[in-house]
Scaffold this active site. Structure first.
Site, PDB file in Angstrom:
ATOM      1  N   GLY A 230       0.779  -1.221   0.000  1.00 27.06           N
ATOM      2  CA  GLY A 230       0.000   0.000   0.000  1.00 27.06           C
ATOM      3  C   GLY A 230       0.815   1.278   0.000  1.00 27.06           C
ATOM      4  O   GLY A 230       0.258   2.374   0.007  1.00 27.06           O
ATOM      5  N   GLU A 272       5.185  -6.062   2.564  1.00 33.37           N
ATOM      6  CA  GLU A 272       4.873  -6.812   1.335  1.00 33.37           C
ATOM      7  C   GLU A 272       4.379  -5.840   0.264  1.00 33.37           C
ATOM      8  O   GLU A 272       3.246  -5.898  -0.169  1.00 33.37           O
ATOM      9  CB  GLU A 272       3.878  -7.956   1.613  1.00 33.37           C
ATOM     10  CG  GLU A 272       2.645  -7.528   2.371  1.00 33.37           C
ATOM     11  CD  GLU A 272       1.698  -8.674   2.698  1.00 33.37           C
ATOM     12  OE1 GLU A 272       2.146  -9.803   2.955  1.00 33.37           O
ATOM     13  OE2 GLU A 272       0.481  -8.405   2.710  1.00 33.37           O
ATOM     14  N   GLY A 274       4.230  -3.991  -3.408  1.00 31.02           N
ATOM     15  CA  GLY A 274       4.353  -4.280  -4.828  1.00 31.02           C
ATOM     16  C   GLY A 274       4.636  -3.003  -5.593  1.00 31.02           C
ATOM     17  O   GLY A 274       5.707  -2.790  -6.157  1.00 31.02           O
ATOM     18  N   ARG A 275       3.637  -2.103  -5.550  1.00 30.59           N
ATOM     19  CA  ARG A 275       3.684  -0.862  -6.321  1.00 30.59           C
ATOM     20  C   ARG A 275       4.977  -0.077  -6.093  1.00 30.59           C
ATOM     21  O   ARG A 275       5.611   0.382  -7.033  1.00 30.59           O
ATOM     22  CB  ARG A 275       2.479  -0.006  -5.899  1.00 30.59           C
ATOM     23  CG  ARG A 275       2.249   1.236  -6.700  1.00 30.59           C
ATOM     24  CD  ARG A 275       1.123   2.073  -6.069  1.00 30.59           C
ATOM     25  NE  ARG A 275       0.011   1.264  -5.624  1.00 30.59           N
ATOM     26  CZ  ARG A 275      -1.014   0.904  -6.385  1.00 30.59           C
ATOM     27  NH1 ARG A 275      -1.081   1.309  -7.627  1.00 30.59           N
ATOM     28  NH2 ARG A 275      -1.986   0.147  -5.890  1.00 30.59           N
ATOM     29  N   ARG A 310      -5.571   0.412 -15.157  1.00 34.67           N
ATOM     30  CA  ARG A 310      -5.781   1.322 -14.023  1.00 34.67           C
ATOM     31  C   ARG A 310      -6.578   2.590 -14.378  1.00 34.67           C
ATOM     32  O   ARG A 310      -7.462   2.972 -13.606  1.00 34.67           O
ATOM     33  CB  ARG A 310      -4.450   1.694 -13.358  1.00 34.67           C
ATOM     34  CG  ARG A 310      -3.720   0.478 -12.773  1.00 34.67           C
ATOM     35  CD  ARG A 310      -2.531   0.855 -11.917  1.00 34.67           C
ATOM     36  NE  ARG A 310      -2.934   1.455 -10.674  1.00 34.67           N
ATOM     37  CZ  ARG A 310      -2.971   2.749 -10.421  1.00 34.67           C
ATOM     38  NH1 ARG A 310      -2.547   3.604 -11.341  1.00 34.67           N
ATOM     39  NH2 ARG A 310      -3.397   3.205  -9.283  1.00 34.67           N
ATOM     40  N   TYR A 314      -9.826   2.689 -12.071  1.00 33.98           N
ATOM     41  CA  TYR A 314      -9.863   3.629 -10.939  1.00 33.98           C
ATOM     42  C   TYR A 314      -9.882   5.081 -11.384  1.00 33.98           C
ATOM     43  O   TYR A 314      -9.753   5.977 -10.537  1.00 33.98           O
ATOM     44  CB  TYR A 314      -8.608   3.491 -10.060  1.00 33.98           C
ATOM     45  CG  TYR A 314      -8.163   2.120  -9.664  1.00 33.98           C
ATOM     46  CD1 TYR A 314      -8.960   1.316  -8.840  1.00 33.98           C
ATOM     47  CD2 TYR A 314      -6.915   1.626 -10.055  1.00 33.98           C
ATOM     48  CE1 TYR A 314      -8.518   0.066  -8.435  1.00 33.98           C
ATOM     49  CE2 TYR A 314      -6.460   0.384  -9.643  1.00 33.98           C
ATOM     50  CZ  TYR A 314      -7.269  -0.390  -8.847  1.00 33.98           C
ATOM     51  OH  TYR A 314      -6.822  -1.607  -8.433  1.00 33.98           O
ATOM     52  N   CYS A 341     -13.856  -1.926 -27.627  1.00 36.78           N
ATOM     53  CA  CYS A 341     -15.198  -1.403 -27.859  1.00 36.78           C
ATOM     54  C   CYS A 341     -15.833  -1.038 -26.520  1.00 36.78           C
ATOM     55  O   CYS A 341     -16.881  -1.578 -26.132  1.00 36.78           O
ATOM     56  CB  CYS A 341     -16.030  -2.424 -28.617  1.00 36.78           C
ATOM     57  SG  CYS A 341     -15.252  -2.910 -30.158  1.00 36.78           S
ATOM     58  N   GLU A 342     -15.155  -0.212 -25.779  1.00 39.29           N
ATOM     59  CA  GLU A 342     -15.602   0.284 -24.479  1.00 39.29           C
ATOM     60  C   GLU A 342     -15.152   1.734 -24.422  1.00 39.29           C
ATOM     61  O   GLU A 342     -13.970   2.020 -24.610  1.00 39.29           O
ATOM     62  CB  GLU A 342     -14.908  -0.470 -23.328  1.00 39.29           C
ATOM     63  CG  GLU A 342     -15.227  -1.945 -23.219  1.00 39.29           C
ATOM     64  CD  GLU A 342     -16.645  -2.208 -22.724  1.00 39.29           C
ATOM     65  OE1 GLU A 342     -17.213  -1.311 -22.054  1.00 39.29           O
ATOM     66  OE2 GLU A 342     -17.169  -3.291 -23.033  1.00 39.29           O
TER      67      GLU A 342
HETATM   68  C1  LIG Z   1      -2.155  -5.956  -3.174  1.00 35.13           C
HETATM   69  C2  LIG Z   1      -1.528  -6.430  -1.928  1.00 35.13           C
HETATM   70  C3  LIG Z   1      -0.213  -6.070  -1.618  1.00 35.13           C
HETATM   71  C4  LIG Z   1       0.613  -5.130  -2.459  1.00 35.13           C
HETATM   72  O1  LIG Z   1      -0.006  -3.908  -2.596  1.00 35.13           O
HETATM   73  P1  LIG Z   1       0.790  -2.670  -3.258  1.00 35.13           P
HETATM   74  O2  LIG Z   1      -0.231  -1.597  -3.298  1.00 35.13           O
HETATM   75  O3  LIG Z   1       1.209  -3.111  -4.602  1.00 35.13           O
HETATM   76  O4  LIG Z   1       1.943  -2.373  -2.364  1.00 35.13           O
HETATM   77  C5  LIG Z   1       0.337  -6.581  -0.465  1.00 35.13           C
HETATM   78  N1  LIG Z   1      -0.353  -7.423   0.325  1.00 35.13           N
HETATM   79  C6  LIG Z   1      -1.616  -7.796   0.075  1.00 35.13           C
HETATM   80  C7  LIG Z   1      -2.305  -8.729   0.992  1.00 35.13           C
HETATM   81  C8  LIG Z   1      -2.240  -7.309  -1.065  1.00 35.13           C
HETATM   82  O5  LIG Z   1      -3.495  -7.673  -1.331  1.00 35.13           O
END
Ligand SMILES: *Cc1c(COP(=O)(O)O)cnc(C)c1O
Length: 416
Positions: A230, A272, A274-275, A310, A314, A341-342
């Site tokens: 997040g 954890e 990602g982004r 995205r 969103y 086609c959206e």
């Molecule tokens: C999506 C998700 C993440 C990663 O979220 P980011 O916004 O990419 O950092 C980590 N843990 C869980 C459980 C998630 O669902």
């Protein structure tokens, strides 16, 4: 302000396109590694700090492997993500399994791989025990409900489907302790794409307080807190990136005052994300196919929302660079579209850009997380290739583009 640049020149990208036709995603290895090192170094004070890269953000084994080389594990939430981690050589407790609404075979696989299992619900204790047996180490996902404000993507915690309530958390640890579990973790994730630094410090503080409460009420020492993902990235040029050193210092202060010297010390800190890890370092590269002038001015790309969902999903902003026109004045206002086609298949609406011509190369920024990963085949669109721009400027294809044969692979025409 953060200046949006691309890690290649127009001439370089033209060369790359000769070999790998657009559209494709290209990831900047050097920038990903430097960013990974920045994160590890910011938390070097924290005992046993570890980042488990959220595989769903960019599920490519080559990216996972280079992050493994930087000391990261993998955060998985499905069978195939677990399999990807396995194929990448990420095993055992370097895998965090943070799933929800989990099918039994996924718990079985996670147990077989020795992954850290992070349960989403109190009822999953019995479910896991019944289907896969209880491991010695078990983690719970905490949902603070109205105690914590949410944000736009993830919503309010009390309306989010994830996690245990506060009462359930205490009851859950008592229950697994009685069942013979000996090692315990605590997880929460209450934000998505959050740019407020203090939010993460408050989240850590909330977890530290809970760790102490759990110690008092359940008589157990939590081994790690997982702050989840997040962490936001500055999609807009006017956004301010998060300050990892500030966040780390804030968390360290809370650690020193709330955990150090207590029976809860040492407590490992996990993340954890990602982004934050790959998001800014991936680019969707596309060629302008058409220009259209009706009630509005349109630029039509050879990429569509099947390559990057995205904006449609969103209303997300993604910055756009027209290669070779970086310094031109933004004299035009365009809707930049794909071919689905959206009508929401638009990368940008009313975007101020330089004059664009057919054949121009358009780069869409910050597509390195939740970009290619969210790709889909609607309208018969084929998923595009993924390329890795190496530190020496060479390019490796890390996933080929789909072909019509891939699209038809699940159909058996012989029974028609
Ligand atoms: C999506 C998700 C993440 C990663 O979220 P980011 O916004 O990419 O950092 C980590 N843990 C869980 C459980 C998630 O669902």
């Amino acid at each position: 302000m953060n200046v949006k640049t691309v890690p290649f020149t127009k001439e370089q990208i033209r060369e790359i396109i000769k070999q790998y036709p657009t559209p494709f995603h290209i990831y900047d290895e050097k920038a990903i590694r430097e960013n990974a090192r920045k994160l590890v170094s910011a938390f070097s004070w924290a005992p046993g700090f570890k980042e488990f890269f959220a595989v769903k953000a960019a599920p490519n084994p080559y990216l996972m492997k280079l992050l493994k080389e930087e000391g990261f594990g993998a955060d998985c939430s499905s069978l195939t993500e677990l399999m990807l981690a396995g194929k990448t050589g990420i095993t055992g407790e370097d895998i965090m399994f943070s799933s929800n609404d989990t099918p039994p075979n996924e718990f079985v696989r996670a147990r077989e791989m020795g992954a850290v299992i992070n349960l989403d619900d109190i009822s999953h204790i019995d479910y896991l025990e019944q289907h896969a047996g209880l491991p010695e180490l078990l983690s719970f996902r905490y949902n603070p409900g109205p105690l914590k404000e949410g944000n736009a993507i993830i919503g309010k915690p009390e309306e989010a489907k994830y996690g245990f309530t506060r009462e359930q958390i205490i009851e859950g640890y008592k229950k697994i302790k009685a069942k013979g579990v000996t090692r315990f973790g605590l997880h929460t994730m209450v934000a998505s794409n959050e740019l407020n630094n203090d939010y993460f410090i408050e989240t850590a503080e909330m977890l530290f307080a809970l760790v102490r409460e759990i110690h008092e009420k359940c008589g157990i020492a939590i081994e790690f807190v997982n702050l989840g993902g997040g962490f936001g990235i500055p999609y807009r040029p006017e956004d301010t990136p998060i300050d990892l050193d500030y966040i780390s210092r804030g968390i360290k202060n809370r650690y020193n005052s709330m955990i150090s010297g207590t029976p809860c010390d040492p407590l490992k800190i996990f993340m954890e994300s990602g982004r934050l890890i790959t998001g800014p370092y991936g680019y969707l590269v596309s060629t302008v196919l058409h220009k259209k002038s009706t009630y509005k001015e349109y630029v039509g790309l050879d990429a569509c929302m099947a390559n990057l969902m995205r904006p449609a999903l969103y209303g997300a902003y993604h910055h756009i660079t027209v290669m070779g026109k970086e310094d031109r004045e933004l004299t035009k206002t365009y809707d930049v579209t794909g071919s689905l086609c959206e009508n929401n298949d638009k990368f940008a609406i009313d975007r101020k850009l330089p004059e664009i011509n057919r054949g121009d190369i358009v780069v869409i920024h910050d597509a390195g997380a939740h970009g290619h990963a969210m790709g889909f085949n609607y309208n018969g669109k084929l998923r595009s290739a993924e390329l890795l721009l190496k530190e020496d400027g060479s390019v490796v294809q890390i996933r080929r583009a789909e072909t019509p044969e891939d699209y038809f692979a699940t159909l058996d025409f012989s029974k028609l």
